[in-house]
Enzyme design. Structure first.
Site, short mmCIF file in Angstrom:
data_model
loop_
_atom_site.label_atom_id
_atom_site.label_comp_id
_atom_site.label_asym_id
_atom_site.label_seq_id
_atom_site.Cartn_x
_atom_site.Cartn_y
_atom_site.Cartn_z
N HIS A 94 0.82 -1.22 0.00
CA HIS A 94 0.00 0.00 0.00
C HIS A 94 0.85 1.27 0.00
O HIS A 94 0.35 2.34 -0.30
CB HIS A 94 -1.07 -0.02 1.11
N ASP A 150 1.17 -7.69 2.15
CA ASP A 150 1.27 -6.24 1.92
C ASP A 150 2.74 -5.80 1.84
O ASP A 150 3.26 -5.15 2.75
CB ASP A 150 0.53 -5.50 3.04
N SER A 168 3.92 2.41 8.29
CA SER A 168 3.66 1.38 7.29
C SER A 168 4.95 1.04 6.56
O SER A 168 5.65 1.92 6.08
CB SER A 168 2.63 1.87 6.28
N1 ARG Z 1 -4.71 0.48 7.15
C1 ARG Z 1 -3.42 0.49 6.57
C2 ARG Z 1 -2.64 1.68 7.01
O1 ARG Z 1 -3.10 2.77 7.13
C3 ARG Z 1 -3.48 0.51 5.09
C4 ARG Z 1 -3.90 -0.74 4.50
C5 ARG Z 1 -4.06 -0.63 3.03
N2 ARG Z 1 -5.01 -1.62 2.60
C6 ARG Z 1 -6.25 -1.34 2.20
N3 ARG Z 1 -7.09 -2.31 2.00
N4 ARG Z 1 -6.66 -0.10 1.99
O2 ARG Z 1 -1.48 1.59 7.20
#
Ligand code: ARG
Length: 731
Positions: free
Chosen positions: A102, A237, A666
């Site tokens: 992501h 991811d 992330s």
């Molecule tokens: N929730 C994650 C974050 O902010 C991002 C995940 C991305 N995946 C998704 N399905 N949008 O770090």
């Protein structure tokens, strides 16, 4: 986080010191299987503040192996992506960098076409010359330094907010200049603990970064928005990039002559996996937390910001979705925009629910009451902290409506791409009006330079629908006295028919079409801009904000900012035995704790790992979020996991640990006690979504991709084993 020698002992001290922690601490002592650690700590203080505790929890490294200015250390393998939108880690001596899918999503999306759809199919450079320019830079931290003394020396309590900011800037500028010296570094001073302390950071930034490998979205985004922010998870991811440097291993703009960067340190990779209770450390660039937010701040979040953000984002997403369903091209064009709006749409829903369920308002209020009582006991404190706690209510009350406008500006007005784009033309209009040729040419060049990129992934009909929805919400939800006259007139003219208003605006405006913009740039005139409906709406709303709304925010901030600073100062003085961690602010931090599951609700227990079996359980060929690629399915069915299987022959997909992270983290490495990479952090969990405001010791978890799943995908799924050969595997 607590630093006294024994856990139980230190808790008793805290109980007598800080009433409100009794409940949480008692709960922790009685039920928590592992000790959870709040705190995003600064590497430069590791020896003084955290080291003894970390060693006790299983860390085998020395403080110098974690952070050292003169010798290579862990910190040298950690990079900031861009200005901190994500974190990456170096995993080979040829500058190979690992981060999240992501985090690379925007780059993968921009490079995708209907013919080469890297979003759907993944991307693998089988040789270095196939790697694609990423379009963002990465920064390595050279060093950090506490500069609170020289800065606080020029500050006093009588200063206005503005004078304070000026004084801070003046000293910071000279410290930054001295820190950079002869080198091609950048330096900046950042404020900590709401303006009580100041630290300086020096970076070396490498602009040439290239995309090396990305799994298909059915792996990298498996579970989509349904699983986002949730455990149990089965997402691969991850994405890989490579950092390039010039022949002297120094930063250089993209060039074919550049060579893979030779890092000072790269992380060895452990194939041994994790067990509950194992030491777990994360290094990275957490963006921002609000752990010192007051009860009044919680009220504001719950009453204004969060519900508005959720409502507005939902409508934007619906408009995107409608357009994306039309055809493949639009689906690719809006994939990244959709993901980023959706991510915080769901975040705010979870955060609202979490704040309520976990009674965060009451906890904050309790803390404020305790502080008020402590202040009242001492004459000097009464003077210094006069009005601080009471000030929060007045501040937030007086600012509430102005803040609502601010939220709508960000979440509604600027979400309309044509409006945001037209804002770039404000400078051009002034330059044209004042006949300033140099300035006109400069702005024109800038606009021309960005035009193709802006329109590449732009769809006017989606944007027109977003416009209609946002204009309606702004008109209905913002009290009329806080809307500009021009705008109200326009709405009246259309008798509230926002669809018609949108149709007319986009038919007349130049901002929805590249051809019209190109034609305008041939013969730019301020008159065209002044009559353009999109430009008019933008300039009247922004103009009104600047003249009528922003001054309110500024006036109220004067008191509020001061109160916030003194509030944190007071808390730290009152509980002087406790080491408070500073809020995240996009500076390098580490956090440590243990691998372990949790109890999401009464009667349920979550394991610390998920396995490949879960991918097959979740598979749903009719739902794009849960499609499993045929090749992956076969590998899982055959249990063909190679050296990446665990002792039982299973493939571990994701695991959780009680580390304290937030957005910006992330892509951060999850590191074991030996300093080896075991996973890549990519998410938080639903039950603790209020964590950015109040850390929930017993619930909060970091979700990471097990490094063995990452390697399995690279090796067995994509056949890119040459990348595995670059890495140092510890078996
Ligand atoms: N929730 C994650 C974050 O902010 C991002 C995940 C991305 N995946 C998704 N399905 N949008 O770090």
């Amino acid at each position: 986080m607590d630093l006294s020698p024994t856990f139980g002992f230190s808790l008793t001290i805290k109980l007598t010191m800080k009433k409100i922690s009794i409940l949480i601490a008692g709960f922790l002592l009685a039920f928590a299987p592992v000790k959870a650690d709040e705190g995003m700590w600064l590497p430069m203080f590791v020896k003084r503040l955290n080291y003894v505790d970390m060693q006790k929890q299983g860390l085998q490294l020395t403080p110098e192996e974690i952070y050292s200015v003169n010798n290579s250390s862990l910190k040298d393998a950690i990079v900031r992506l861009g200005r901190g939108f994500c974190t990456g880690e170096i995993i080979s001596d040829q500058g190979l960098m690992l981060t999240n899918h992501h985090c690379g999503f925007g780059v993968i999306q921009e490079n995708s076409t209907e013919e080469h759809n890297y979003l759907d199919d993944g991307f693998w450079a089988m040789k270095k010359s196939d790697e694609l320019p990423a379009g963002f830079a990465v920064s390595f931290l050279v060093r950090m330094e506490d500069v609170s003394k020289p800065i606080n020396a020029v500050l006093n309590e009588e200063m206005s907010l503005m004078d304070r900011a000026k004084a801070i800037k003046k000293v910071s500028d000279s410290l930054e200049k001295a820190a950079v010296g002869e080198f091609e570094y950048t330096a900046n001073v950042k404020s900590f603990y709401n303006g009580n302390e100041f630290y300086l950071f020096v970076y070396e930034t490498f602009p040439d970064v290239r995309l090396v490998g990305a799994p298909p979205s059915s792996v990298g985004k498996f579970g989509g928005d349904t699983d986002n922010w949730m455990w149990p998870r089965h997402t691969g991811d991850f994405t890989m990039f490579r950092v390039y440097a010039d022949k002297d291993n120094k930063p250089a703009e993209y060039s074919e002559e550049n060579k893979p960067y030779t890092p000072k340190h790269s992380l060895p990779i452990s194939l041994k996996g994790v067990e509950p209770g194992d030491f777990s450390m994360i290094f990275g660039y957490p963006g921002s937390t609000d752990r010192y937010l007051t009860s009044e701040g919680i009220n504001y979040e719950l009453e204004v910001r969060q519900p508005a953000s959720v409502k507005l984002r939902r409508q934007v997403l619906d408009a995107y979705q409608e357009g994306m369903d039309q055809n493949e091209k639009t689906r690719i064009q809006y994939a990244s925009k959709f993901a980023s709006v959706a991510n915080y749409w769901k975040y705010f829903i979870g955060q609202q629910a979490g704040l309520k369920r976990l009674k965060v308002y009451d906890k904050k209020k309790g803390q404020e009451d305790a502080l008020a009582a402590w202040i009242a006991k001492d004459e000097d404190s009464k003077k210094l902290y006069a009005g601080v706690i009471e000030g929060f209510k007045t501040g937030y009350d007086n600012m509430k409506e102005a803040n609502r406008v601010r939220v709508y500006l960000n979440e509604a007005i600027f979400r309309v791409e044509a409006i945001a784009y037209s804002f770039q033309f404000s400078g051009l209009k002034s330059a044209l009006e004042s006949d300033n040729e140099t300035s006109t040419n400069q702005t024109m060049e800038r606009i021309k330079g960005g035009m193709d990129a802006h329109f590449k992934d732009y769809n006017m009909s989606i944007d027109r629908n977003v416009f209609a929805a946002m204009m309606k919400d702004y008109s209905n939800d913002i009290p009329k006295e806080n809307q500009p006259e021009d705008y109200k007139k326009m709405v009246t003219k259309y008798k509230g028919d926002f669809k018609k208003m949108a149709d007319d605006a986009y038919a007349k405006s130049i901002f929805g079409s590249k051809e019209k913009i190109a034609a305008f740039l041939e013969k730019p005139s301020e008159k065209i801009l002044a009559k353009d409906p999109i430009f008019m709406i933008q300039s009247s709303i922004i103009g009104h904000f600047r003249s009528n709304i922003s001054p309110i925010i500024q006036t109220e901030s004067e008191g509020l900012k001061r109160s916030e600073r003194l509030f944190v100062k007071g808390l730290r003085e009152m509980n002087s035995d406790k080491v408070y961690a500073a809020d995240a602010n996009s500076t390098m931090r580490f956090t440590y704790g243990q691998v372990g599951g949790y109890e999401p609700m009464d009667g349920a227990k979550y394991s610390h790992v998920t396995t490949a079996q879960g991918i097959l359980e979740k598979e749903d060929p009719s739902n794009p979020e849960f499609v499993v690629p045929a090749k992956l399915k076969k590998l899982i069915q055959d249990k063909d996991f190679g050296q990446y299987a665990d002792k039982k022959g299973d493939l571990i997909i994701n695991f959780i640990a009680n580390n304290d992270i937030t957005g910006g983290n992330s892509g951060s490495p999850m590191i074991n006690g030996n300093g080896e990479l075991v996973g890549t952090a990519f998410d938080g969990n639903w039950e603790a979504m209020s964590g950015d405001i109040a850390f929930e010791t017993e619930l909060q978890r970091t979700i990471g991709v097990d490094i063995r799943y990452t390697l399995f995908i690279i090796d067995k799924y994509a056949g890119a084993s040459h990348l595995i050969d670059e890495m140092k595997l510890v078996k």
